[in-house]
Design a protein around this motif. Structure first.
Motif, mmCIF file in Angstrom:
data_model
loop_
_atom_site.group_PDB
_atom_site.id
_atom_site.type_symbol
_atom_site.label_atom_id
_atom_site.label_comp_id
_atom_site.label_asym_id
_atom_site.label_seq_id
_atom_site.Cartn_x
_atom_site.Cartn_y
_atom_site.Cartn_z
ATOM 1 N N GLU A 1 0.837 -1.155 -0.214
ATOM 2 C CA GLU A 1 -0.116 -0.115 0.298
ATOM 3 C C GLU A 1 0.919 1.185 -0.089
ATOM 4 O O GLU A 1 2.019 1.312 0.382
ATOM 5 C CB GLU A 1 -0.854 -0.015 1.385
ATOM 6 N N ASN A 2 0.249 2.331 -0.596
ATOM 7 C CA ASN A 2 1.171 3.688 -0.853
ATOM 8 C C ASN A 2 1.206 4.213 0.510
ATOM 9 O O ASN A 2 0.336 4.269 1.315
ATOM 10 C CB ASN A 2 0.207 4.504 -1.499
ATOM 11 N N VAL A 3 2.522 4.528 1.075
ATOM 12 C CA VAL A 3 2.810 5.124 2.279
ATOM 13 C C VAL A 3 2.277 6.406 2.568
ATOM 14 O O VAL A 3 1.899 6.996 3.613
ATOM 15 C CB VAL A 3 4.287 5.113 2.611
ATOM 16 N N GLN A 4 1.845 7.077 1.297
ATOM 17 C CA GLN A 4 1.173 8.413 1.478
ATOM 18 C C GLN A 4 0.380 8.503 0.064
ATOM 19 O O GLN A 4 0.573 9.214 -0.746
ATOM 20 C CB GLN A 4 2.131 9.611 1.459
ATOM 21 N N PRO A 5 -0.701 7.905 0.154
ATOM 22 C CA PRO A 5 -1.671 8.078 -0.855
ATOM 23 C C PRO A 5 -2.380 9.393 -1.100
ATOM 24 O O PRO A 5 -2.854 9.496 -2.530
ATOM 25 C CB PRO A 5 -2.990 6.983 -0.375
ATOM 26 N N ALA A 6 -2.390 10.246 -0.268
ATOM 27 C CA ALA A 6 -3.046 11.623 -0.498
ATOM 28 C C ALA A 6 -2.502 12.705 0.579
ATOM 29 O O ALA A 6 -1.897 12.238 1.480
ATOM 30 C CB ALA A 6 -4.399 11.359 -0.317
ATOM 31 N N PRO A 7 -2.419 13.803 0.467
ATOM 32 C CA PRO A 7 -1.898 14.934 1.230
ATOM 33 C C PRO A 7 -2.466 14.527 2.576
ATOM 34 O O PRO A 7 -3.593 14.487 2.893
ATOM 35 C CB PRO A 7 -2.415 15.961 0.736
ATOM 36 N N ASP A 8 -1.540 14.486 3.569
ATOM 37 C CA ASP A 8 -1.980 14.132 5.198
ATOM 38 C C ASP A 8 -2.586 12.799 5.328
ATOM 39 O O ASP A 8 -3.171 12.898 6.553
ATOM 40 C CB ASP A 8 -2.715 15.398 5.624
ATOM 41 N N ILE A 9 -2.329 12.053 4.652
ATOM 42 C CA ILE A 9 -2.935 10.500 4.915
ATOM 43 C C ILE A 9 -1.757 9.594 4.860
ATOM 44 O O ILE A 9 -0.820 9.693 3.625
ATOM 45 C CB ILE A 9 -3.721 10.176 3.886
ATOM 46 N N TYR A 10 -1.454 9.040 5.682
ATOM 47 C CA TYR A 10 -0.302 8.104 5.806
ATOM 48 C C TYR A 10 -0.767 6.751 6.231
ATOM 49 O O TYR A 10 -1.598 6.463 6.967
ATOM 50 C CB TYR A 10 0.747 8.490 6.865
ATOM 51 N N GLN A 11 0.014 5.702 5.626
ATOM 52 C CA GLN A 11 -0.292 4.212 5.614
ATOM 53 C C GLN A 11 0.949 3.511 5.685
ATOM 54 O O GLN A 11 1.908 3.358 4.972
ATOM 55 C CB GLN A 11 -1.031 3.692 4.401
ATOM 56 N N SER A 12 1.050 2.902 7.060
ATOM 57 C CA SER A 12 2.562 2.439 7.344
ATOM 58 C C SER A 12 2.499 0.978 7.645
ATOM 59 O O SER A 12 3.492 0.231 7.547
ATOM 60 C CB SER A 12 3.011 3.026 8.697
ATOM 61 N N THR A 13 1.307 0.360 7.761
ATOM 62 C CA THR A 13 1.013 -1.164 8.014
ATOM 63 C C THR A 13 1.886 -1.892 6.874
ATOM 64 O O THR A 13 2.453 -2.936 7.316
ATOM 65 C CB THR A 13 -0.329 -1.367 8.339
ATOM 66 N N GLY A 14 1.463 -1.941 5.891
ATOM 67 C CA GLY A 14 2.025 -2.578 4.983
ATOM 68 C C GLY A 14 3.582 -2.902 4.860
ATOM 69 O O GLY A 14 4.145 -3.786 4.500
ATOM 70 N N LEU A 15 4.228 -1.512 4.815
ATOM 71 C CA LEU A 15 5.950 -1.207 4.827
ATOM 72 C C LEU A 15 6.128 -2.164 6.074
ATOM 73 O O LEU A 15 7.177 -2.665 5.978
ATOM 74 C CB LEU A 15 6.134 0.051 4.770
ATOM 75 N N ILE A 16 5.657 -1.818 7.238
ATOM 76 C CA ILE A 16 6.215 -2.400 8.522
ATOM 77 C C ILE A 16 6.018 -3.893 8.480
ATOM 78 O O ILE A 16 6.791 -4.651 8.817
ATOM 79 C CB ILE A 16 5.293 -1.901 9.749
ATOM 80 N N GLN A 17 4.866 -4.454 7.911
ATOM 81 C CA GLN A 17 4.787 -5.876 7.791
ATOM 82 C C GLN A 17 5.762 -6.488 6.916
ATOM 83 O O GLN A 17 6.427 -7.682 7.042
ATOM 84 C CB GLN A 17 3.358 -6.146 7.323
ATOM 85 N N ALA A 18 6.265 -5.691 5.561
ATOM 86 C CA ALA A 18 7.021 -6.387 4.720
ATOM 87 C C ALA A 18 8.544 -6.426 5.421
ATOM 88 O O ALA A 18 9.498 -7.037 5.217
ATOM 89 C CB ALA A 18 7.115 -5.230 3.577
ATOM 90 N N VAL A 19 8.839 -5.153 6.116
ATOM 91 C CA VAL A 19 9.979 -5.359 6.891
ATOM 92 C C VAL A 19 10.240 -6.386 7.987
ATOM 93 O O VAL A 19 11.305 -7.027 8.113
ATOM 94 C CB VAL A 19 10.428 -3.846 7.654
ATOM 95 N N ASN A 20 9.038 -6.777 8.716
ATOM 96 C CA ASN A 20 9.091 -7.612 9.893
ATOM 97 C C ASN A 20 9.367 -8.941 8.925
ATOM 98 O O ASN A 20 10.059 -9.690 9.664
ATOM 99 C CB ASN A 20 7.828 -7.627 10.490
ATOM 100 N N PHE A 21 8.726 -9.304 7.944
ATOM 101 C CA PHE A 21 8.857 -10.472 7.048
ATOM 102 C C PHE A 21 10.207 -10.764 6.730
ATOM 103 O O PHE A 21 10.764 -11.933 6.932
ATOM 104 C CB PHE A 21 7.735 -10.606 6.016
ATOM 105 N N GLN A 22 10.997 -9.569 6.201
ATOM 106 C CA GLN A 22 12.216 -9.762 5.633
ATOM 107 C C GLN A 22 13.164 -9.985 6.974
ATOM 108 O O GLN A 22 14.252 -10.877 6.678
ATOM 109 C CB GLN A 22 12.608 -8.280 5.083
ATOM 110 N N TYR A 23 12.917 -9.656 7.885
ATOM 111 C CA TYR A 23 13.738 -9.538 9.031
ATOM 112 C C TYR A 23 13.622 -11.168 9.666
ATOM 113 O O TYR A 23 14.492 -11.749 9.828
ATOM 114 C CB TYR A 23 13.211 -8.716 10.390
ATOM 115 N N TRP A 24 12.384 -11.483 9.526
ATOM 116 C CA TRP A 24 12.196 -12.968 10.056
ATOM 117 C C TRP A 24 12.959 -13.938 8.905
ATOM 118 O O TRP A 24 13.630 -14.982 9.239
ATOM 119 C CB TRP A 24 10.605 -13.360 9.990
#
Length: 217
Positions: free
Chosen positions: A139-162
């Motif tokens: 998911e886009n980390v910033q799909p619109a002004p002042d809207i932020y989405q971090s869940t997808g990126l955090i999950q991807a990093v956690n999976f890569q760490y694992w």
């Protein structure tokens, strides 16, 4: 004993945080949003590339070879279907794609894309064709002004760490110490779990925990 202890929990991290190279369009936009998101996961940003009209491959392959990132995160753009807004992302993907082709296959980092979702198919297809491995679209980390989405990126990093932890000698032995299926998590995630367990064990309606680390808390 001082202070008196009734329960003790011990957690250990099997490896350092993931070495991340971040690439994006706007320093105060998507790049800042991605940096904030990565700060909530087991990520250590070792380099940042901001797109500009005169950006070219230059010494990027050598720079990446020396820095040895384990994950490349590419971000940029709001979720805009206008094809004209996609061109900078395509150019950024082209530059990093070329850099990856000059990297030995065994040394190529994983790649994820968390930018404009309308540009995602073309960006991901191109990067996969040159990287030689799957590129994950998030998911886009910033799909619109002042809207932020971090869940997808955090999950991807956690999976890569694992995934990287699984390569460590002795991890399979450690996995036998816990109830199957064993799952490797970060110290941050473990701390959150321990706070929740303590709250449930002691039948508390509220419990606040503070996690401290050398670089942040």
């Amino acid at each position: 004993r001082y202070p008196p202890l009734s329960q003790v929990a011990i957690a250990a991290s099997p490896r350092e945080h993931i070495r991340v190279w971040l690439a994006g369009l706007a320093a105060n936009g998507s790049l800042a949003a991605a940096q904030n998101a990565l700060g909530a996961g087991p990520a250590h940003i070792i380099g940042v590339t901001a797109y500009s009209a005169d950006l070219h491959i230059g010494e990027l392959p050598d720079t990446l070879a020396i820095a040895a990132p384990e994950l490349i995160v590419i971000v940029g753009g709001f979720d805009n279907p206008d094809a004209e807004t996609h061109q900078p992302l395509f150019e950024l993907a082209r530059i990093f794609g070329q850099a990856l082709t000059r990297t030995a296959p065994a040394q190529r980092p994983a790649v994820v894309y968390a930018g404009n979702r309308w540009a995602s198919p073309r960006v991901v297809d191109f990067l996969q064709s040159v990287a030689g491995s799957k590129v994950e679209a998030l998911e886009n980390v910033q799909p619109a002004p002042d809207i932020y989405q971090s869940t997808g990126l955090i999950q991807a990093v956690n999976f890569q760490y694992w995934r990287l932890c699984r390569r460590i000698e002795g991890i399979k032995d450690l996995s036998r110490w816990v109830t199957s299926p064993a799952h490797i998590t970060t110290l941050e995630s473990t701390f959150s779990q321990l706070v929740r367990v303590w709250m449930e064990t002691n039948s508390l309606s509220h419990l606040h925990g503070l996690y401290t680390a050398p670089a942040w808390w």
